[in-house]
Design a protein around this motif. Structure first.
Motif, short mmCIF file in Angstrom:
data_model
loop_
_atom_site.label_atom_id
_atom_site.label_comp_id
_atom_site.label_asym_id
_atom_site.label_seq_id
_atom_site.Cartn_x
_atom_site.Cartn_y
_atom_site.Cartn_z
N LYS A 93 32.24 41.06 49.47
CA LYS A 93 32.69 40.74 48.12
C LYS A 93 33.81 41.70 47.79
O LYS A 93 33.60 42.88 47.57
CB LYS A 93 31.54 40.89 47.12
CG LYS A 93 31.89 40.45 45.70
CD LYS A 93 30.63 40.37 44.87
CE LYS A 93 30.85 40.14 43.40
NZ LYS A 93 31.90 39.22 43.02
N SER A 94 35.03 41.17 47.84
CA SER A 94 36.20 41.99 47.59
C SER A 94 37.23 41.18 46.83
O SER A 94 37.09 39.97 46.67
CB SER A 94 36.82 42.45 48.92
OG SER A 94 35.89 43.15 49.70
N THR A 95 38.26 41.87 46.37
CA THR A 95 39.37 41.23 45.69
C THR A 95 40.66 41.72 46.34
O THR A 95 40.80 42.91 46.62
CB THR A 95 39.37 41.61 44.20
OG1 THR A 95 38.10 41.27 43.63
CG2 THR A 95 40.47 40.88 43.44
N THR A 96 41.57 40.79 46.60
CA THR A 96 42.84 41.19 47.20
C THR A 96 43.72 41.84 46.14
O THR A 96 43.47 41.70 44.94
CB THR A 96 43.59 39.98 47.80
OG1 THR A 96 44.01 39.14 46.73
CG2 THR A 96 42.73 39.21 48.78
N GLY A 99 44.86 39.78 43.48
CA GLY A 99 43.87 39.35 42.49
C GLY A 99 42.99 38.19 42.93
O GLY A 99 42.22 37.64 42.14
N ASN A 100 43.09 37.80 44.21
CA ASN A 100 42.28 36.70 44.72
C ASN A 100 40.94 37.19 45.25
O ASN A 100 40.88 38.26 45.87
CB ASN A 100 43.03 35.96 45.84
CG ASN A 100 44.35 35.42 45.38
OD1 ASN A 100 44.45 34.83 44.31
ND2 ASN A 100 45.39 35.62 46.18
N PRO A 101 39.87 36.42 45.05
CA PRO A 101 38.58 36.82 45.62
C PRO A 101 38.62 36.70 47.14
O PRO A 101 39.28 35.79 47.67
CB PRO A 101 37.59 35.81 45.03
CG PRO A 101 38.40 34.63 44.63
CD PRO A 101 39.78 35.16 44.30
N TYR A 102 37.99 37.62 47.82
CA TYR A 102 37.85 37.54 49.27
C TYR A 102 36.38 37.82 49.57
O TYR A 102 35.95 38.97 49.64
CB TYR A 102 38.76 38.54 49.98
CG TYR A 102 38.55 38.53 51.48
CD1 TYR A 102 38.70 37.35 52.20
CD2 TYR A 102 38.20 39.68 52.16
CE1 TYR A 102 38.48 37.32 53.57
CE2 TYR A 102 37.99 39.66 53.53
CZ TYR A 102 38.13 38.47 54.22
OH TYR A 102 37.91 38.45 55.57
N SER A 136 48.39 37.12 50.34
CA SER A 136 48.22 37.99 49.17
C SER A 136 49.47 38.82 48.88
O SER A 136 49.48 39.61 47.97
CB SER A 136 47.01 38.91 49.37
OG SER A 136 47.22 39.77 50.47
#
Length: 137
Positions: A93-96, A99-102, A136
């Motif tokens: 669970k991360s965010t680039t 600002g996109n979820p990864y 990204s």
């Protein structure tokens, strides 16, 4: 039948992923042997082998930190231990930085020796990684 090495190696991985679930990779890094090898199998742009702890840190981790904003959260869902090997099913669970979820799903096959991580083969959704991490910029 449970062997002591199964419990020991499984416990090592459970401790590491307990910290990774908090976004803390310190124990993971400290547990790598100097000759630790990280394998990304397959025939896609992510496929390669990082040989040596220093290469993992300076190349693989540097690439991740350049595209991911904030901590990388990796939560284990299952541990399967067999001798020197511990398989960990996990979700990220991360965010680039864009600002996109990864939020990838992983299956890590770790090999340990003398309480240290010697090798990992990482299976993941490479299409998701490509879409989230390469777009990204």
């Amino acid at each position: 039948m449970v062997h002591m090495s199964d419990l020991t190696n499984k416990q090592i991985m459970q401790n590491i992923f307990s910290e990774m679930a908090k976004g803390n990779s310190k124990l993971f890094v400290e547990s790598m042997a100097d000759d630790f090898r990280w394998i990304l199998p397959g025939t896609n742009q992510w496929s390669r082998t990082f040989d040596g702890k220093n290469v993992v840190l300076t190349e693989l981790f540097a690439m991740l930190s350049s595209t991911i904003a904030g901590p990388i959260i990796t939560t284990a869902e299952r541990f399967i231990a067999d001798g020197d090997y511990v398989v960990v099913e996990a979700r990220g669970k991360s965010t680039t930085k864009a600002g996109n979820p990864y939020n990838n799903k992983y299956c890590f096959v770790f090999r340990l020796a003398d309480g240290k991580l010697k090798e990992v083969t990482e299976y993941m959704d490479t299409e998701l990684a490509t879409a989230a991490l390469l777009d990204s910029d």
